[in-house]
Design an enzyme around this catalytic site. Sequence first.
Site, PDB file in Angstrom:
ATOM      1  N   LEU A  62       0.827  -1.091  -0.061  1.00 47.31           N
ATOM      2  CA  LEU A  62       0.010   0.014  -0.061  1.00 47.31           C
ATOM      3  C   LEU A  62       0.880   1.333  -0.005  1.00 47.31           C
ATOM      4  CD1 LEU A  62      -2.860   1.073   0.162  1.00 47.31           C
ATOM      5  CD2 LEU A  62      -2.457   1.333   2.665  1.00 47.31           C
ATOM      6  N   HIS A  87       6.469   3.211  11.684  1.00 48.91           N
ATOM      7  CA  HIS A  87       7.177   4.109  11.162  1.00 48.91           C
ATOM      8  C   HIS A  87       6.049   5.445  11.205  1.00 48.91           C
ATOM      9  CE1 HIS A  87       9.323   6.627   8.086  1.00 48.91           C
ATOM     10  NE2 HIS A  87      10.129   5.798   8.344  1.00 48.91           N
TER      11      HIS A  87
END
Length: 338
Positions: A126, A230
């Site tokens: 994605l 992240h």
Amino acid sequence: MLVIRPIIADDYSALMQCAEESGHGFTSLPVNEEMLRNRIAHSERSFAKHVVCPEDEGYLMVAEDTDTGEIAGTTAIEAAIGLEAPFYNYHLSTVVHASRRLGVHNTVQLLTLGNHYTGDTELCTLFLRTPWREGLNGRLLSKARFLMMAEHRHRFADVVFAEMRGVSDEEGNSPFWQWLKDNFFSIDFIHADYLTGIGAKGFIADLMPKLPIYVNLLSKEAQAVIGQVHDNTRPALRLLENEGFSCRGYVDIFDAGPTVECDVRNVETVRHSKRYTVEINDHHSEQQCLVANTSFTDFRAVASPLEVNDKAQTVVMTQEIADTLMVNTGEPVRFIEL
């Protein structure tokens, strides 16, 4: 307007651009021409394949900007992972070391190497390029996969999961990998991540510690990032959490990013999507929806206002949207209201 569709060979240059822009730690998009071309070819075969139950099919899609023809991002589903090559993860668990006689009671965490998700369906790849990170584009890119799963249930496993990118700095250095490197691997995180992305996973079985790792023996920096994502991955994680995904203690073996999972039947988009027939009219509805056709080989999905009639089980759309979805009056579509 963005339309989600299966990738084709002519999209190679755009896919390479996405790979270069995605940065370190994005394992499923290695900057490697042979691997990307092979992945496109595998996806084309998978979309054309007659499937009774999920096997090693990989469905790679792109988001195309219909106004410019540019590729704005990618999204993908691996039907059943770990059948051809092992798929590794760590499980974070808690054990108790206690002695009544000595009055000692210690609770410690362990990381245990395993293959928990073998045979399950993986959401991956994605990535939305920066100029298109606005409006409904991110939700379309993520939810289109669930519309596909709801319509073509037999092609996917009962459990679907996604590995979230873990913490690393701008140079691609992972605190968790740094500890593994110092003690077991002696290769940089970027190199290890790249090898995994191109399918060269043999070094994992050769070098990864086979026995459970006591978390309190790791560096403080490594301990701090276990199960953390992240910064660039937080929006994708929020989308999945809103769909009902959660982490059950499984983390990535390289950067310790969390793996989130959900039973397909409990995914919000799968549960609440509807299958109605199409009417075409130049309407002015304010009801925003994500809508997909019911084809598999020619899958298309867009975000668009629709006029929904639950009693008649119809949706009214413009001719432009119908043409983009490759549907005609009276044909079915699957959609989710937002």
